[in-house]
Design a protein around this motif. Structure first.
Motif, PDB file in Angstrom:
ATOM      1  N   UNK B 138       1.047  -1.526   0.014  1.00 28.47           N
ATOM      2  CA  UNK B 138      -0.320   0.316  -0.092  1.00 28.47           C
ATOM      3  C   UNK B 138       1.184   1.624   0.025  1.00 28.47           C
ATOM      4  N   UNK B 139       0.657   2.287  -0.402  1.00 30.22           N
ATOM      5  CA  UNK B 139       0.992   3.581  -0.732  1.00 30.22           C
ATOM      6  C   UNK B 139       1.177   3.899   0.566  1.00 30.22           C
ATOM      7  N   UNK B 140       2.961   4.578   0.787  1.00 34.58           N
ATOM      8  CA  UNK B 140       3.466   4.355   2.312  1.00 34.58           C
ATOM      9  C   UNK B 140       3.697   5.873   1.892  1.00 34.58           C
ATOM     10  N   UNK B 141       3.410   7.000   2.156  1.00 35.86           N
ATOM     11  CA  UNK B 141       4.017   8.455   2.091  1.00 35.86           C
ATOM     12  C   UNK B 141       4.530   8.550   2.804  1.00 35.86           C
ATOM     13  N   UNK B 142       6.241   9.317   2.553  1.00 37.05           N
ATOM     14  CA  UNK B 142       6.547  10.052   1.638  1.00 37.05           C
ATOM     15  C   UNK B 142       7.019   9.054   0.515  1.00 37.05           C
ATOM     16  N   UNK B 143       6.994   7.772   0.859  1.00 34.75           N
ATOM     17  CA  UNK B 143       7.214   6.483   0.089  1.00 34.75           C
ATOM     18  C   UNK B 143       6.471   6.502  -1.499  1.00 34.75           C
ATOM     19  N   UNK B 144       7.658   6.929  -2.701  1.00 38.75           N
ATOM     20  CA  UNK B 144       6.240   6.975  -3.783  1.00 38.75           C
ATOM     21  C   UNK B 144       6.722   5.813  -5.039  1.00 38.75           C
ATOM     22  N   UNK B 145       6.751   4.970  -6.049  1.00 42.01           N
ATOM     23  CA  UNK B 145       7.225   3.518  -6.915  1.00 42.01           C
ATOM     24  C   UNK B 145       8.686   5.375  -6.882  1.00 42.01           C
ATOM     25  N   UNK B 146       9.350   5.109  -7.254  1.00 41.84           N
ATOM     26  CA  UNK B 146      11.041   5.127  -7.516  1.00 41.84           C
ATOM     27  C   UNK B 146      11.517   6.411  -6.837  1.00 41.84           C
ATOM     28  N   UNK B 147      10.852   6.688  -5.459  1.00 42.12           N
ATOM     29  CA  UNK B 147      11.552   8.203  -4.939  1.00 42.12           C
ATOM     30  C   UNK B 147      10.271   7.945  -3.542  1.00 42.12           C
ATOM     31  N   UNK B 148      10.461   9.948  -3.667  1.00 39.69           N
ATOM     32  CA  UNK B 148       9.636   9.881  -2.272  1.00 39.69           C
ATOM     33  C   UNK B 148       9.381  11.481  -2.255  1.00 39.69           C
ATOM     34  N   UNK B 149       8.169  11.889  -1.987  1.00 39.22           N
ATOM     35  CA  UNK B 149       7.654  12.955  -1.717  1.00 39.22           C
ATOM     36  C   UNK B 149       8.458  13.816  -0.666  1.00 39.22           C
ATOM     37  N   UNK B 150       8.973  15.279  -1.551  1.00 35.43           N
ATOM     38  CA  UNK B 150       9.413  16.550  -0.056  1.00 35.43           C
ATOM     39  C   UNK B 150       8.892  17.112   0.665  1.00 35.43           C
ATOM     40  N   UNK B 151       8.688  17.711   1.412  1.00 35.27           N
ATOM     41  CA  UNK B 151       7.906  18.693   1.895  1.00 35.27           C
ATOM     42  C   UNK B 151       8.326  20.645   1.198  1.00 35.27           C
ATOM     43  N   UNK B 152       8.984  20.648   0.223  1.00 35.60           N
ATOM     44  CA  UNK B 152       8.806  21.375  -0.377  1.00 35.60           C
ATOM     45  C   UNK B 152       9.166  21.069  -0.982  1.00 35.60           C
ATOM     46  N   UNK B 153       9.173  21.973  -2.808  1.00 38.52           N
ATOM     47  CA  UNK B 153       9.692  21.773  -4.052  1.00 38.52           C
ATOM     48  C   UNK B 153      11.400  21.357  -4.577  1.00 38.52           C
ATOM     49  N   UNK B 154      11.534  21.119  -5.432  1.00 36.84           N
ATOM     50  CA  UNK B 154      11.027  19.831  -6.408  1.00 36.84           C
ATOM     51  C   UNK B 154      10.568  18.785  -5.202  1.00 36.84           C
ATOM     52  N   UNK B 155       9.330  18.741  -5.496  1.00 35.79           N
ATOM     53  CA  UNK B 155       8.242  18.008  -4.981  1.00 35.79           C
ATOM     54  C   UNK B 155       8.956  15.880  -5.247  1.00 35.79           C
ATOM     55  N   UNK B 156       9.145  15.771  -6.578  1.00 30.45           N
ATOM     56  CA  UNK B 156       9.791  14.009  -6.414  1.00 30.45           C
ATOM     57  C   UNK B 156      11.182  14.005  -6.403  1.00 30.45           C
ATOM     58  N   UNK B 157      11.397  13.905  -4.744  1.00 35.13           N
ATOM     59  CA  UNK B 157      12.815  13.528  -5.410  1.00 35.13           C
ATOM     60  C   UNK B 157      12.814  11.736  -5.805  1.00 35.13           C
ATOM     61  N   UNK B 158      13.952  11.194  -6.553  1.00 30.92           N
ATOM     62  CA  UNK B 158      14.337   9.403  -6.656  1.00 30.92           C
ATOM     63  C   UNK B 158      15.106   8.821  -6.003  1.00 30.92           C
ATOM     64  N   UNK B 159      14.746   7.792  -5.814  1.00 34.28           N
ATOM     65  CA  UNK B 159      15.476   7.095  -4.944  1.00 34.28           C
ATOM     66  C   UNK B 159      16.347   5.962  -5.692  1.00 34.28           C
ATOM     67  N   UNK B 160      17.771   5.260  -5.033  1.00 36.16           N
ATOM     68  CA  UNK B 160      17.695   4.236  -5.973  1.00 36.16           C
ATOM     69  C   UNK B 160      17.485   2.962  -5.617  1.00 36.16           C
ATOM     70  N   UNK B 161      16.578   2.322  -6.808  1.00 40.83           N
ATOM     71  CA  UNK B 161      15.922   0.954  -6.496  1.00 40.83           C
ATOM     72  C   UNK B 161      17.092   0.189  -5.481  1.00 40.83           C
ATOM     73  N   UNK B 162      18.313  -0.192  -5.573  1.00 40.25           N
ATOM     74  CA  UNK B 162      18.254  -1.031  -4.375  1.00 40.25           C
ATOM     75  C   UNK B 162      18.235  -0.675  -2.974  1.00 40.25           C
ATOM     76  N   UNK B 163      18.145   0.654  -2.763  1.00 44.63           N
ATOM     77  CA  UNK B 163      18.066   1.522  -1.475  1.00 44.63           C
ATOM     78  C   UNK B 163      16.333   0.700  -0.935  1.00 44.63           C
ATOM     79  N   UNK B 164      15.662  -0.347  -1.803  1.00 47.86           N
ATOM     80  CA  UNK B 164      14.318  -1.058  -1.580  1.00 47.86           C
ATOM     81  C   UNK B 164      13.796  -0.382  -0.435  1.00 47.86           C
ATOM     82  N   UNK B 165      13.294   0.829  -0.723  1.00 51.79           N
ATOM     83  CA  UNK B 165      12.878   2.386   0.577  1.00 51.79           C
ATOM     84  C   UNK B 165      11.379   1.742   0.915  1.00 51.79           C
ATOM     85  N   UNK B 166      11.125   0.933   2.177  1.00 54.54           N
ATOM     86  CA  UNK B 166       9.552   1.071   2.321  1.00 54.54           C
ATOM     87  C   UNK B 166       9.335   1.926   3.302  1.00 54.54           C
TER      88      UNK B 166
END
Lengths: 407, 385
Positions: B138-166
């Motif tokens: 299930x969606x678990x903000x701030x994590x989103x597919x491929x990265x996360x949503x920051x608290x201020x712009x730029x909103x989308x920040x990517x995360x390396x897939x190897x981190x397997x962010x949960x």
């Protein structure tokens, strides 16, 4: 008879409409709303003192968190302005209804916090108000000052280890050289020199000789940053905020048996307390530089005997004027930096690892080979420390110096 | 499930006092600083007993109603004076939400939207499409597919897939990430030890917290300058700044502030913020207490009596933890009543919030706003005699 509040009130805008609250978008509208509540309460009688304090404290707490976020250099000036507004509202709340002596002191401290950590608002109104408050404090403490003279005797008189200066290593001296002469002989070749006779006219050495009593009367209740610990490279080193009275009591007179060293160091005291600024003058020789007069940084250095500034270099020219007491100073040329073992870290790369008067010859073998100049700087003398010249300073007794950093 | 809130309430985000409803602002201390847990009244129209989640910023509280026709309701600054607060129409159908002082971020199954709370606009400031499938986590903000949503712009920040962010927790200047394997990574500013790598330097990229390597973690949280995580076994680890006791370790700054408060109340003029050594000796305590102002490596925090921690959340300078036995412990800055001990005193030792025990309520979740705390409770099962 005007009350304290009426004097403060007179310094504030006439009414709510004329009280400015302009901020950039960085300051969220919820914060602006809270500021407006404070402003509304400032001009309304139908509210409680507790409530005024509460709202002022909310502004202070929120902006304090912003001030501590990120690096100080990058803190948005808007948040420092908000912090100053918080201080202003708090001071108003403290002084509104017949404040006690302690509340007036709290108000002085609050103004100082705004001056130290905030940014100027409303034509530097905190400076205006602290002057009103200081007058109030002075008037109420005019009685009972006989204890002052007895205090001075308590200052430690023993001066441990006054170094004997070897003649061949002594910093050369000049008495009142012309601008040209100083430029040719010292500034251009970047050679250290002690200038004699050039601050004889300072009120700090004449009409208002700086002494403990004088400093107490001019700035006793003001809050200043104090460095505690033997030197800034030590683990135990820290900074505290104290009143000048508190600093004198604890670290100069040692009233409570405090063993640690306290040093009011590298602080732009003269911006904070304009009365002291009037006791000193900018050395004429500063005009030989390329920078603006406004860009000259003036710092106060006030402390007991034994304070040490470890061997370090600064990126600007320096005139170190000695007003009270004496200091042992050693100077090394930047050409010999390779023998001085500067710290590697970014934070301390301008500071040597060597303890100048007790060098570890095993860890720092080359240090003994570095040539140096030394002196005991006395009241009335000014030491010219050329840009990036390494310098080590130890106070030999109660000391007050003023430094001018210029380019 | 019922929710209780305590702490900062200057904007009515915990409960709305009468004056606020009339459009005035109340300035009574009791209403601005809620020291006793107070039940949240949830939107009238929501005709169910379950309010699933709470999110809080400094001046607002968002209630996420996720059953069936899901939506987000906002209370606090900017909410209408009607008791149910703003019903965010634009949030219908959302799966998750997060809130900062400036933005409300909504996660839908096909998109993420960030709404600027300072402006009243009809469209989000920013949005992006995402692909989720119902079989995935299930969606678990701030994590989103491929990265996360920051608290201020730029909103989308990517995360390396190897981190397997949960899961991920963000403060203004640092971030802590929990990977699927239970490893913890931190990055951002480190000046107060909040990254847990042993120093004060900042990190631009996620860096594993080596001290926790080999111990799978199950939950991470951030305060303004501190970080917290829970191990699979229910142990709590803390690191970062401890100036208000938010790490639950002895705090000199806290003791000084308490002494200053105490002497002000007692009418003793107090000019300085520092303690005189003579005073401390008079108390008869000669033992050398070790104070910690910055903890740069994770430290295990013992919340006595020994118990397993189920979940944890942090405000800017306080921490709240729920045990598997249904108790809520809080510590850190308490000036606004956010510790819930019915005082305005800060604490550098974890203390149980007795209110819930007294009411025979079992705490099952906790979420902190900057200066307040929200606890979810269910009724304790009455033991059969």
């Amino acid at each position: 008879m005007t009350t304290l509040w009426s004097k403060i009130s007179a310094a504030l805008p006439l009414n709510e409409e004329q009280f400015p609250l302009q901020f950039s978008d960085k300051v969220e509208s919820s914060v602006v709303e809270m500021l407006k509540r404070c402003r509304q309460q400032l001009y309304s009688d139908a509210t409680s003192g507790t409530s005024r304090m509460l709202n002022a404290q909310i502004i202070l707490d929120f902006s304090w968190e912003k001030l501590n976020t990120g690096t100080w250099r990058h803190v948005d000036k808007e948040w420092r302005r908000v912090y100053s507004y918080g201080c202003l509202f708090k001071v108003a709340a403290l002084c509104r209804e017949d404040p006690s002596a302690d509340e007036v002191l709290q108000a002085v401290r609050t103004c100082d916090m705004g001056l130290l950590m905030g940014a100027a608002i409303m034509d530097n109104i905190l400076q205006v108000i602290v002057r009103i408050l200081q007058r109030e404090v002075r008037e109420s403490t005019k009685e009972g000052d006989e204890s002052e003279h007895a205090e001075v005797k308590r200052i430690k008189i023993e001066c441990p280890h006054v170094p004997v200066i070897k003649e061949e290593l002594a910093v050369p001296r000049m008495k009142c050289p012309s601008l040209e002469s100083f430029n040719t002989n010292c500034l251009l070749p970047l050679k250290p020199v002690i200038l004699e006779g050039i601050i004889d006219h300072w009120p700090a050495l004449n009409q208002h000789p700086w002494s403990i009593e004088y400093l107490r009367s001019v700035a006793g209740c003001r809050t200043v940053p104090v460095e505690v610990g033997s030197r800034y490279t030590d683990e135990e080193w820290s900074q505290q905020l104290l009143t000048v009275n508190g600093f004198i009591d604890r670290y100069i007179l040692n009233k409570d048996g405090e063993e640690a060293l306290g040093y009011l160091a590298q602080h732009q005291l003269f911006d904070q307390i304009p009365e002291l600024k009037e006791d000193i003058r900018l050395p004429d020789y500063c005009c030989l530089g390329e920078g603006d007069e406004d860009d000259i940084t003036v710092n106060a250095w006030f402390g007991p005997g034994g304070t040490v500034s470890p061997l370090h270099q600064d990126p600007q020219q320096n005139f170190l004027a000695q007003v009270v007491g004496s200091k042992y100073i050693r100077l090394y040329s930047p050409e010999d930096t390779d023998k001085l073992y500067p710290h590697q870290s970014q934070l301390l790369h301008n500071t040597s690892q060597v303890e100048v008067e007790n060098p570890d010859t095993e860890r720092f073998p080359e240090f003994a080979k570095a040539p140096y100049l030394e002196c005991v700087l006395k009241p009335g003398e000014v030491l010219f420390i050329p840009v990036r010249h390494w310098h080590y300073v130890r106070s030999l007794e109660l000391s007050f110096s003023v430094s001018f950093w210029w380019s | 499930m019922r929710w209780f809130g305590f702490g900062f309430n200057a904007f009515g985000q915990i409960y709305v006092h009468e004056k606020l409803m009339k459009g005035e602002c109340s300035n009574s201390v009791n209403e601005v600083k809620v020291i006793s847990p107070t039940e949240l009244t949830l939107a009238n129209h929501v005709d169910r007993s379950d309010c699933c989640q709470i999110r809080a910023s400094w001046s607002r509280r968002a209630s996420l109603h996720l059953d069936g026709d899901s939506c987000v309701c906002l209370e606090g600054f900017g909410a209408s004076s009607a008791s149910c607060g703003i019903h965010v129409k634009e949030s219908r159908g959302c799966k998750d939400a997060s809130i900062s002082e400036s933005y409300l971020t909504l996660a839908f199954s096909d998109r993420i939207e960030s709404w600027d709370l300072q402006k009243e606009e009809k469209t989000p400031t920013w949005s992006m499409e995402i692909k989720t499938d119902n079989s995935g986590p299930p969606l678990n903000l701030p994590v989103v597919p491929g990265g996360y949503i920051a608290t201020k712009p730029p909103f989308y920040r990517s995360l390396s897939p190897h981190l397997k962010a949960k899961s991920l927790a963000l403060s203004a200047e640092h971030a802590i990430l929990l990977s699927a394997s239970g490893a913890v990574y931190t990055w951002g500013l480190g000046s107060h030890g909040q990254l847990g790598h042993g120093g004060l330097t900042s990190e631009e990229e996620p860096r594993a917290v080596e001290a926790l390597w080999g111990m799978p973690m199950s939950c991470v949280a951030t305060g303004g300058w501190h970080s917290v995580c829970i191990s699979d076994g229910g142990d709590l680890y803390v690191w970062g700044w401890n100036e208000s006791g938010q790490l639950g370790l002895p705090s000199r700054g806290l003791r000084k502030a308490l002494q200053e408060q105490h002497s002000q109340q007692a009418g003793i003029p107090c000019q300085d913020a520092s303690t005189s050594p003579a005073e401390e000796q008079q108390e008869g305590e000669k033992h050398e207490e070790v104070f910690i102002s910055i903890q740069a490596f994770p430290a295990l925090l013992d919340i006595t009596p020994s118990c397993e921690i189920r979940t944890v959340s942090c405000g800017s300078r306080h921490t709240a933890a729920v045990t598997t036995t249904g108790d809520l412990y809080t510590w850190g800055w308490g000036n606004y009543g956010q510790l819930g001990h019915q005082t305005l005193i800060s604490s550098d030792e974890p203390q149980r919030v007795e209110f819930f025990r007294e009411q025979q309520m079992r705490v099952v979740n906790v979420v902190c706003g900057m200066w307040n705390t929200f606890a979810a409770v269910v009724k304790e099962e009455v033991a059969c005699s």
